[in-house]
Design a protein around this motif. Sequence first.
Motif, PDB file in Angstrom:
ATOM      1  N   THR A  12     -11.476 -39.103 100.363  1.00 27.31           N
ATOM      2  CA  THR A  12     -10.776 -38.268  99.388  1.00 27.31           C
ATOM      3  C   THR A  12     -11.769 -37.642  98.426  1.00 27.31           C
ATOM      4  OG1 THR A  12      -8.969 -38.165  97.780  1.00 27.31           O
ATOM      5  CG2 THR A  12     -10.320 -40.166  97.744  1.00 27.31           C
ATOM      6  N   ASN A  13     -11.432 -36.450  97.971  1.00 26.65           N
ATOM      7  CA  ASN A  13     -12.167 -35.825  96.869  1.00 26.65           C
ATOM      8  C   ASN A  13     -11.202 -35.511  95.729  1.00 26.65           C
ATOM      9  OD1 ASN A  13     -10.831 -33.536  97.750  1.00 26.65           O
ATOM     10  ND2 ASN A  13     -12.670 -32.443  98.375  1.00 26.65           N
ATOM     11  N   GLY A  14     -10.033 -36.122  95.767  1.00 21.93           N
ATOM     12  CA  GLY A  14      -9.030 -35.917  94.735  1.00 21.93           C
ATOM     13  C   GLY A  14      -8.165 -34.698  94.981  1.00 21.93           C
TER      14      GLY A  14
ATOM     15  N   ILE B 173      -1.325 -35.899  97.819  1.00 23.54           N
ATOM     16  CA  ILE B 173      -1.311 -36.990  96.838  1.00 23.54           C
ATOM     17  C   ILE B 173      -0.792 -36.437  95.507  1.00 23.54           C
ATOM     18  CG2 ILE B 173      -2.707 -38.670  95.567  1.00 23.54           C
ATOM     19  CD1 ILE B 173      -2.888 -39.309  98.469  1.00 23.54           C
TER      20      ILE B 173
ATOM     21  N   THR C 184     -10.261 -44.041 104.892  1.00 22.69           N
ATOM     22  CA  THR C 184      -9.744 -42.949 104.068  1.00 22.69           C
ATOM     23  C   THR C 184     -10.899 -42.264 103.368  1.00 22.69           C
ATOM     24  OG1 THR C 184      -7.686 -44.176 103.721  1.00 22.69           O
ATOM     25  CG2 THR C 184      -8.153 -42.407 102.169  1.00 22.69           C
TER      26      THR C 184
ATOM     27  N   CYS D 129     -14.915 -42.001  98.277  1.00 27.53           N
ATOM     28  CA  CYS D 129     -14.552 -40.959  97.312  1.00 27.53           C
ATOM     29  C   CYS D 129     -15.722 -40.007  97.102  1.00 27.53           C
ATOM     30  CB  CYS D 129     -14.183 -41.569  95.960  1.00 27.53           C
ATOM     31  SG  CYS D 129     -12.788 -42.708  96.012  1.00 27.53           S
TER      32      CYS D 129
ATOM     33  N   ASN E 275      -8.281 -33.166  98.440  1.00 32.17           N
ATOM     34  CA  ASN E 275      -7.947 -33.403  99.840  1.00 32.17           C
ATOM     35  C   ASN E 275      -8.137 -34.878 100.160  1.00 32.17           C
ATOM     36  OD1 ASN E 275      -7.561 -30.574 100.558  1.00 32.17           O
ATOM     37  ND2 ASN E 275      -9.773 -30.396 100.291  1.00 32.17           N
ATOM     38  N   THR E 276      -7.232 -35.420 100.963  1.00 31.49           N
ATOM     39  CA  THR E 276      -7.314 -36.815 101.384  1.00 31.49           C
ATOM     40  C   THR E 276      -6.970 -36.896 102.862  1.00 31.49           C
ATOM     41  OG1 THR E 276      -6.667 -37.599  99.188  1.00 31.49           O
ATOM     42  CG2 THR E 276      -6.392 -39.154 101.008  1.00 31.49           C
TER      43      THR E 276
ATOM     44  N   MET F  64      -4.074 -33.478 106.607  1.00 32.15           N
ATOM     45  CA  MET F  64      -4.366 -33.757 105.216  1.00 32.15           C
ATOM     46  C   MET F  64      -3.143 -34.411 104.568  1.00 32.15           C
ATOM     47  SD  MET F  64      -5.781 -31.228 102.283  1.00 32.15           S
ATOM     48  CE  MET F  64      -4.320 -30.252 102.180  1.00 32.15           C
TER      49      MET F  64
ATOM     50  N   PHE G 212      -7.548 -42.201  92.179  1.00 32.53           N
ATOM     51  CA  PHE G 212      -7.082 -42.673  93.482  1.00 32.53           C
ATOM     52  C   PHE G 212      -6.636 -44.133  93.391  1.00 32.53           C
ATOM     53  CE2 PHE G 212      -7.352 -43.765  98.010  1.00 32.53           C
ATOM     54  CZ  PHE G 212      -6.609 -42.722  98.537  1.00 32.53           C
TER      55      PHE G 212
ATOM     56  N   CYS H 107      -6.736 -39.886 106.127  1.00 34.18           N
ATOM     57  CA  CYS H 107      -6.743 -41.299 106.507  1.00 34.18           C
ATOM     58  C   CYS H 107      -6.624 -41.360 108.015  1.00 34.18           C
ATOM     59  CB  CYS H 107      -5.578 -42.037 105.851  1.00 34.18           C
ATOM     60  SG  CYS H 107      -5.525 -43.805 106.240  1.00 34.18           S
TER      61      CYS H 107
ATOM     62  N   VAL I 229     -12.216 -46.886 101.644  1.00 34.01           N
ATOM     63  CA  VAL I 229     -12.015 -45.574 101.041  1.00 34.01           C
ATOM     64  C   VAL I 229     -13.350 -45.056 100.523  1.00 34.01           C
ATOM     65  CG1 VAL I 229     -10.800 -44.242  99.263  1.00 34.01           C
ATOM     66  CG2 VAL I 229      -9.676 -46.243 100.305  1.00 34.01           C
TER      67      VAL I 229
END
Length: 149
Positions: A120-122, A4, A118, A90, A124-125, A1, A43, A127, A88
């Motif tokens: 992401t849920n803001g 960010i 990538t 989201c 957890n991210t 993970m 993001f 890549c 990405v």
Amino acid sequence: MIAINFPAPDFKIVNEAGKELIFDRFRKKYVVLTPEEWVRQNFLNYLVKTLLYPQSLIGIEKEILLGEMKKRFDIVIYNREMQPWMLVECKEMNVPLSQQTLEQVVRYNMVIPAAFLTITNGVNTFCCTYSSGQQWRFLEELPGYPERS
């Protein structure tokens, strides 16, 4: 993970006809402020202000065809030759990132090949990129934007 640290939000938010709208500086228009849109805008802000990805080489909600189905992916970052470099996907903050989320962006990658994927849920991210032997390899941080491809 990947951790960010989002920059402080500086968004223009208005209420119109009982709906909250956020100004999307990439699409240059107000859009409905959904929980997923909040993640996308934060993001994008991080990519441009913290990682210094060029705003002019970022596309938002581009439509693609998966077989006969029309789909939209959230963000594509192009390299300087205008080839997709990163896709990405989201999700809103309360949607856990799962194997299904990763498979979604991998399917998009079949239509629009990119070096990095990538999700992401803001909160957890993740890549990943291909490693030798056609295996996905998860990265510990988002890649720096390439000066040249």
